[in-house]
Design a protein around this motif. Sequence first.
Motif, short mmCIF file in Angstrom:
data_model
loop_
_atom_site.label_atom_id
_atom_site.label_comp_id
_atom_site.label_asym_id
_atom_site.label_seq_id
_atom_site.Cartn_x
_atom_site.Cartn_y
_atom_site.Cartn_z
N ILE A 103 2.42 -3.66 1.07
CA ILE A 103 1.12 -3.43 0.63
C ILE A 103 1.52 -2.79 -0.88
CG2 ILE A 103 -0.63 -1.63 0.40
CD1 ILE A 103 -0.55 -2.10 3.43
N ARG A 104 2.77 -1.94 -0.83
CA ARG A 104 3.07 -1.52 -2.50
C ARG A 104 3.46 -2.50 -3.23
NH1 ARG A 104 7.38 1.91 -0.99
NH2 ARG A 104 5.85 3.40 0.03
N ASN A 105 4.51 -3.36 -2.71
CA ASN A 105 4.90 -4.30 -3.54
C ASN A 105 4.14 -5.41 -4.23
OD1 ASN A 105 7.42 -3.34 -3.22
ND2 ASN A 105 8.02 -4.72 -1.75
N LEU A 106 3.00 -5.51 -3.31
CA LEU A 106 2.05 -6.80 -3.83
C LEU A 106 0.87 -5.95 -4.66
CD1 LEU A 106 1.81 -9.01 -0.70
CD2 LEU A 106 3.02 -9.20 -3.08
N LYS A 107 0.92 -4.66 -4.71
CA LYS A 107 -0.08 -3.86 -5.51
C LYS A 107 -1.32 -3.90 -4.88
CE LYS A 107 2.39 -3.47 -9.76
NZ LYS A 107 3.76 -4.26 -9.54
N ILE A 108 -1.44 -3.74 -3.55
CA ILE A 108 -2.85 -4.09 -2.73
C ILE A 108 -3.41 -2.74 -2.44
CG2 ILE A 108 -4.01 -4.88 -0.56
CD1 ILE A 108 -1.45 -6.80 -0.27
N LYS A 109 -4.64 -2.67 -2.77
CA LYS A 109 -5.30 -1.47 -2.50
C LYS A 109 -5.79 -1.39 -1.17
CE LYS A 109 -7.05 -0.97 -7.45
NZ LYS A 109 -8.21 -1.20 -8.14
N LYS A 110 -4.85 -0.82 -0.29
CA LYS A 110 -5.17 -0.79 1.07
C LYS A 110 -4.45 0.49 1.53
CE LYS A 110 -6.88 -1.81 5.16
NZ LYS A 110 -8.05 -1.78 5.68
N LYS A 111 -4.99 1.36 2.46
CA LYS A 111 -4.29 2.42 3.07
C LYS A 111 -3.94 2.00 4.62
CE LYS A 111 -6.07 5.74 -0.08
NZ LYS A 111 -5.57 7.04 -0.62
N ILE A 112 -3.18 2.72 5.19
CA ILE A 112 -2.78 2.60 6.46
C ILE A 112 -3.57 3.68 7.16
CG2 ILE A 112 -1.12 2.79 8.49
CD1 ILE A 112 -0.45 0.75 6.61
N ASN A 113 -4.43 3.23 8.13
CA ASN A 113 -5.58 3.93 8.73
C ASN A 113 -5.02 4.84 9.88
OD1 ASN A 113 -6.74 1.20 7.97
ND2 ASN A 113 -8.54 2.92 7.64
N LEU A 114 -3.96 4.58 10.60
CA LEU A 114 -3.48 5.27 11.90
C LEU A 114 -1.96 5.05 11.83
CD1 LEU A 114 -3.90 6.48 14.34
CD2 LEU A 114 -4.12 4.46 15.41
N ARG A 115 -1.31 6.31 11.72
CA ARG A 115 0.28 6.12 12.16
C ARG A 115 0.52 6.98 13.57
NH1 ARG A 115 0.00 7.01 6.66
NH2 ARG A 115 1.18 5.62 5.32
N ILE A 116 0.95 6.07 14.33
CA ILE A 116 1.06 6.98 15.86
C ILE A 116 2.23 6.44 16.58
CG2 ILE A 116 -0.54 4.98 16.83
CD1 ILE A 116 -1.59 7.68 18.15
N SER A 117 2.91 7.29 17.47
CA SER A 117 3.77 6.83 18.17
C SER A 117 3.81 6.48 19.69
CB SER A 117 4.99 7.93 18.27
OG SER A 117 4.39 9.25 18.78
N ASP A 118 2.62 6.74 19.97
CA ASP A 118 2.07 6.41 21.32
C ASP A 118 1.38 5.03 21.30
OD1 ASP A 118 0.93 6.14 23.88
OD2 ASP A 118 -0.11 8.18 23.52
N ILE A 119 1.98 3.80 21.79
CA ILE A 119 1.51 2.74 21.62
C ILE A 119 0.32 2.51 22.38
CG2 ILE A 119 2.83 1.39 23.25
CD1 ILE A 119 3.37 -0.64 21.10
N SER A 120 0.21 3.31 23.75
CA SER A 120 -1.08 3.20 24.46
C SER A 120 -2.33 3.45 23.78
CB SER A 120 -0.74 3.94 25.59
OG SER A 120 -1.08 5.19 25.34
N LEU A 121 -2.24 4.33 22.67
CA LEU A 121 -3.64 4.40 21.95
C LEU A 121 -3.84 3.46 21.04
CD1 LEU A 121 -3.19 8.32 20.99
CD2 LEU A 121 -4.62 7.15 22.64
N MET A 122 -2.90 2.71 20.63
CA MET A 122 -2.91 1.60 19.78
C MET A 122 -3.45 0.36 20.42
SD MET A 122 0.50 1.49 17.32
CE MET A 122 -0.15 0.03 16.39
N THR A 123 -3.43 0.15 21.62
CA THR A 123 -3.75 -0.87 22.51
C THR A 123 -5.16 -0.80 22.65
OG1 THR A 123 -3.07 0.15 24.43
CG2 THR A 123 -1.79 -1.16 23.54
N ASN A 124 -5.85 0.70 22.43
CA ASN A 124 -7.28 0.56 22.53
C ASN A 124 -8.14 0.41 21.44
OD1 ASN A 124 -6.78 1.48 25.53
ND2 ASN A 124 -6.34 3.70 24.66
N LEU A 125 -7.24 -0.04 20.33
CA LEU A 125 -8.04 -0.20 18.95
C LEU A 125 -8.48 -1.71 19.14
CD1 LEU A 125 -5.62 1.05 16.47
CD2 LEU A 125 -7.74 2.23 16.98
N PRO A 126 -9.77 -1.81 18.97
CA PRO A 126 -10.53 -3.42 18.87
C PRO A 126 -9.57 -4.43 17.81
CG PRO A 126 -12.13 -2.07 17.98
CD PRO A 126 -10.76 -0.92 18.51
N ILE A 127 -9.21 -5.36 18.22
CA ILE A 127 -8.48 -6.34 17.08
C ILE A 127 -9.54 -7.54 16.93
CG2 ILE A 127 -6.91 -7.94 16.86
CD1 ILE A 127 -4.83 -6.33 18.57
#
Length: 82
Positions: A31-55
């Motif tokens: 994101i930084r190298n391509l100068k894209i205007k986007k922020k990471i919405n979630l940084r987390i170490s619990d992958i079970s919480l990530m699997t609850n996010l709708p894709i």
Amino acid sequence: MRQLENVLLYPLAICLIPGGITGPSKAEQLIRNLKIKKKINLRISDISLMTNLPIPHEIVPQSYQHKITLFCHQTNRNQPLS
């Protein structure tokens, strides 16, 4: 680049590995190298919480549409835990 633009419409989550690399992730570097205007919405170490996010259905290829999918680093592919 068009596919990347489609993905960036949705929230991005980074899985932090406890005791792992503490610097920016590959996604953040891209994101930084391509100068894209986007922020990471979630940084987390619990992958079970990530699997609850709708894709969004539109960004998942038909062959990958499973209830749960796990991708791990190639370095750990032969580890019993992986």
